[in-house]
Design a protein around this motif. Sequence first.
Motif, PDB file in Angstrom:
ATOM      1  N   TRP A 324       0.849  -1.203   0.000  1.00  0.00           N
ATOM      2  CA  TRP A 324       0.000   0.000   0.000  1.00  0.00           C
ATOM      3  C   TRP A 324       0.883   1.252   0.000  1.00  0.00           C
ATOM      4  N   ARG A 325       1.915   1.233   0.863  1.00  0.00           N
ATOM      5  CA  ARG A 325       2.798   2.407   0.940  1.00  0.00           C
ATOM      6  C   ARG A 325       3.519   2.651  -0.374  1.00  0.00           C
ATOM      7  N   ALA A 326       3.758   1.578  -1.123  1.00  0.00           N
ATOM      8  CA  ALA A 326       4.432   1.712  -2.423  1.00  0.00           C
ATOM      9  C   ALA A 326       3.432   2.052  -3.528  1.00  0.00           C
ATOM     10  N   GLY A 327       2.153   2.245  -3.171  1.00  0.00           N
ATOM     11  CA  GLY A 327       1.134   2.589  -4.170  1.00  0.00           C
ATOM     12  C   GLY A 327       0.664   1.412  -4.992  1.00  0.00           C
ATOM     13  N   ARG A 328       0.956   0.179  -4.542  1.00  0.00           N
ATOM     14  CA  ARG A 328       0.651  -0.996  -5.352  1.00  0.00           C
ATOM     15  C   ARG A 328      -0.506  -1.835  -4.812  1.00  0.00           C
ATOM     16  N   PHE A 329      -1.112  -1.372  -3.709  1.00  0.00           N
ATOM     17  CA  PHE A 329      -2.261  -2.093  -3.146  1.00  0.00           C
ATOM     18  C   PHE A 329      -3.212  -1.052  -2.547  1.00  0.00           C
ATOM     19  N   PRO A 330      -3.861  -0.243  -3.419  1.00  0.00           N
ATOM     20  CA  PRO A 330      -4.607   0.932  -2.934  1.00  0.00           C
ATOM     21  C   PRO A 330      -5.970   0.595  -2.340  1.00  0.00           C
ATOM     22  N   PHE A 331      -5.969  -0.236  -1.299  1.00  0.00           N
ATOM     23  CA  PHE A 331      -7.224  -0.721  -0.706  1.00  0.00           C
ATOM     24  C   PHE A 331      -8.090   0.410  -0.164  1.00  0.00           C
ATOM     25  N   ASP A 332      -7.459   1.522   0.216  1.00  0.00           N
ATOM     26  CA  ASP A 332      -8.232   2.632   0.802  1.00  0.00           C
ATOM     27  C   ASP A 332      -9.259   3.174  -0.197  1.00  0.00           C
ATOM     28  N   GLN A 333      -9.031   2.963  -1.502  1.00  0.00           N
ATOM     29  CA  GLN A 333      -9.987   3.444  -2.503  1.00  0.00           C
ATOM     30  C   GLN A 333     -11.298   2.657  -2.491  1.00  0.00           C
ATOM     31  N   LEU A 334     -11.319   1.531  -1.784  1.00  0.00           N
ATOM     32  CA  LEU A 334     -12.536   0.711  -1.727  1.00  0.00           C
ATOM     33  C   LEU A 334     -13.382   1.023  -0.496  1.00  0.00           C
ATOM     34  N   ILE A 335     -12.858   1.879   0.392  1.00  0.00           N
ATOM     35  CA  ILE A 335     -13.474   2.093   1.704  1.00  0.00           C
ATOM     36  C   ILE A 335     -14.320   3.356   1.726  1.00  0.00           C
ATOM     37  N   ARG A 336     -15.484   3.259   2.392  1.00  0.00           N
ATOM     38  CA  ARG A 336     -16.231   4.449   2.788  1.00  0.00           C
ATOM     39  C   ARG A 336     -16.486   4.327   4.292  1.00  0.00           C
ATOM     40  N   THR A 337     -16.228   5.405   5.043  1.00  0.00           N
ATOM     41  CA  THR A 337     -16.429   5.329   6.490  1.00  0.00           C
ATOM     42  C   THR A 337     -17.832   5.811   6.859  1.00  0.00           C
ATOM     43  N   TYR A 338     -18.370   5.213   7.936  1.00  0.00           N
ATOM     44  CA  TYR A 338     -19.672   5.575   8.495  1.00  0.00           C
ATOM     45  C   TYR A 338     -19.496   5.669  10.007  1.00  0.00           C
ATOM     46  N   PRO A 339     -20.185   6.622  10.662  1.00  0.00           N
ATOM     47  CA  PRO A 339     -20.224   6.560  12.130  1.00  0.00           C
ATOM     48  C   PRO A 339     -20.867   5.233  12.543  1.00  0.00           C
ATOM     49  N   LEU A 340     -20.423   4.673  13.667  1.00  0.00           N
ATOM     50  CA  LEU A 340     -21.001   3.403  14.127  1.00  0.00           C
ATOM     51  C   LEU A 340     -22.523   3.503  14.235  1.00  0.00           C
ATOM     52  N   ALA A 341     -23.015   4.706  14.597  1.00  0.00           N
ATOM     53  CA  ALA A 341     -24.470   4.901  14.731  1.00  0.00           C
ATOM     54  C   ALA A 341     -25.205   4.663  13.413  1.00  0.00           C
TER      55      ALA A 341
END
Length: 367
Positions: A324-341
């Motif tokens: 990920w740090r090398a830009g070769r596993f950009p998993f963060d692009q698949l994430i959307r955050t939500y409040p636990l509520a």
Amino acid sequence: MRFGAAVLRSYESPFTVEEVVLGRGPADGEVLVEIAGCGMCRTDLAVRRSAGRSPLPAVLGHEGAGVVVETGGPNTGLSVGDHVVLSFDSCGHCPSCVGAAPAYCDSFASLNLFGGRGEDTARFTDAAGLELAPRWFGQSSFAEYAVVSARNAVRVDPALPIALLGPLGCGFLTGAGAVLNSFAVGPGDTLVVLGAGAVGLAAVMAADAAGAVTVAVDRYPERLALAERFHAIPLDAASADLPDRIRRSTDGGARYALDTTGSGPLINDALRALRPTGHLGLVARLHTTLGLEPGALDRGRTISHLCEGDAVPRLLIPRLIKLWRAGRFPFDQLIRTYPLADINEAERDCQEGRVVKPVLVPKGRSR
Ligand SMILES: [Zn+2]
Ligand SMILES: [Zn+2]
């Protein structure tokens, strides 16, 4: 200790975010973790279809990440303030665990799905004193805090965005591990991935990082567009001649196939698209008997079930972070955050394909 958590009380009801009570702090070999974020995985949602097998009421969530706030005894190997990614639980001493295959631990089902760590597990109740099921996957991380075995807490660099790292402990580990561990894909290898959800797209990214040519099959155009962004060749699952199309895109047949759908027709299509001696790995739970068409396994083709990407979390998670740090596993692009509520909205978005990987972020933490 009292804190907020999302409780599932019945297979049909929405989650309710409420106060829960943990009977004691971490026992010897355990740590108390303040959860910064927890991914939502298909296995959490599959509890609704478990037909009584998964005990409720329960706090689900098994892709937690956070900060150690208390250690149990001197031998956890962790310190207060350490940032950790939580993964699946395993016993540490059965033949599979000793053989560096903790995903095939003899106690996998009892530790992760049905009961936690047995008699020494802390009492866990709702505010009215009603018993909650023991730790889900050794965690129960849809919560502000979780007590976990130090064995399944992987220390990471505190400079990393800890709230986003939880899915490296299950969903992303499963897809990337299948490619990097189970298949040991290398440059020039060919792979077809069926289903471009969180597990499938992690496989696509890992295969790209390893220099392989990947075909991604899905029925949602948005997911195929994501797969294409990570350098896969997109193919609509409804294509009439799917095996032929896959073979044409992989120089005569794919060396490896990964099915994340559990769909019998797609699994047969994948086998027909494999080259001789090719290997198909299954990660989804099958809900019906799997019928194989005549000839599907001819010419040395193999099919096997893969659990948790054949991973030793303490080895694979740091490796994925490096990629990920090398830009070769950009998993963060698949994430959307939500409040636990907003956990019910996250579940809805996940079921309707509007988000690949929801991550729940606890708010209003208190002890
Ligand atoms: Zn074991
Ligand atoms: Zn999972």
